[in-house]
Design a protein around this motif. Structure first.
Motif, short mmCIF file in Angstrom:
data_model
loop_
_atom_site.label_atom_id
_atom_site.label_comp_id
_atom_site.label_asym_id
_atom_site.label_seq_id
_atom_site.Cartn_x
_atom_site.Cartn_y
_atom_site.Cartn_z
N VAL A 171 0.70 -1.44 0.03
CA VAL A 171 0.05 -0.20 0.40
C VAL A 171 1.06 1.16 0.30
O VAL A 171 0.58 2.07 -0.85
N LEU A 172 1.97 1.15 0.96
CA LEU A 172 2.38 2.93 0.64
C LEU A 172 3.53 2.90 -0.22
O LEU A 172 3.98 3.76 -0.91
N LEU A 173 3.97 1.75 -0.85
CA LEU A 173 4.79 1.70 -2.29
C LEU A 173 3.95 2.38 -3.20
O LEU A 173 4.10 3.32 -4.02
N ILE A 188 6.64 1.29 11.17
CA ILE A 188 5.82 1.81 12.22
C ILE A 188 3.90 0.80 11.83
O ILE A 188 3.76 0.76 13.63
N ILE A 189 3.89 1.03 11.31
CA ILE A 189 2.16 0.53 11.03
C ILE A 189 2.38 -0.71 11.34
O ILE A 189 1.18 -1.65 12.11
N THR A 190 3.17 -1.72 11.22
CA THR A 190 3.55 -3.35 11.58
C THR A 190 3.58 -3.41 12.60
O THR A 190 2.97 -4.12 13.68
N VAL A 191 4.69 -2.26 13.67
CA VAL A 191 4.89 -2.58 14.82
C VAL A 191 3.15 -1.78 15.51
O VAL A 191 2.78 -2.60 16.50
N PHE A 192 2.54 -0.95 15.14
CA PHE A 192 0.68 -0.37 15.41
C PHE A 192 0.39 -1.51 15.11
O PHE A 192 -0.41 -1.47 16.05
N PHE A 193 0.21 -2.12 13.91
CA PHE A 193 -1.53 -3.51 14.06
C PHE A 193 -0.66 -4.94 14.43
O PHE A 193 -1.53 -5.52 14.67
N SER A 194 0.44 -5.11 15.26
CA SER A 194 1.17 -6.26 15.90
C SER A 194 0.49 -6.88 17.04
O SER A 194 0.21 -7.34 17.92
N LEU A 195 0.35 -5.31 18.01
CA LEU A 195 -0.17 -4.78 19.35
C LEU A 195 -1.69 -6.02 18.89
O LEU A 195 -1.59 -6.61 20.11
N PRO A 196 -2.89 -5.40 18.81
CA PRO A 196 -3.87 -5.90 18.74
C PRO A 196 -3.43 -8.07 18.22
O PRO A 196 -4.24 -8.65 19.29
N LEU A 197 -2.64 -7.99 17.62
CA LEU A 197 -2.40 -9.83 17.13
C LEU A 197 -1.58 -10.29 18.12
O LEU A 197 -2.43 -11.79 19.17
N ALA A 198 -1.06 -9.75 19.03
CA ALA A 198 -0.09 -9.98 19.83
C ALA A 198 -1.33 -10.16 21.11
O ALA A 198 -0.98 -11.16 21.67
N ILE A 199 -1.84 -9.63 21.60
CA ILE A 199 -3.28 -10.17 22.75
C ILE A 199 -4.26 -11.28 22.29
O ILE A 199 -4.28 -11.97 22.91
#
Length: 85
Positions: free
Chosen positions: A28-30, A66-77
């Protein structure tokens, strides 16, 4: 402790999901960044300077991380949260 969790079945699923988020965010960003420069300034890739490639690539990589880390938090939970079975 973290290494054991990542080696479990849920940990492997979490890693695959994070990788999927990274790939989607990168695509998406590319498209948005590179395509935006080409469309906005009518400047095809063949006319870009080396510094433009470097700066656009660094920006895409930074925002993707940054987006990956941001969306990884709900995945970790979801994958490692308390299971009330």
């Amino acid at each position: 402790m973290i290494r054991e969790k990542l080696k479990s079945r849920q940990g492997i699923r979490f890693i695959f999901c994070v990788f999927g988020v990274f790939i989607v965010a990168l695509g998406v960003l590319l498209r948005a960044t590179i395509g935006g420069v080409i469309e906005e300034y009518n400047l095809p890739l063949s006319q870009w300077t080396t510094s433009m490639y470097f700066l656009q690539g660094a920006m895409v990589l930074l925002y993707t991380l940054i987006i990956t880390v941001f969306f990884s938090l709900p995945l970790a939970i979801f994958f490692f949260g308390n299971k009330s079975d």
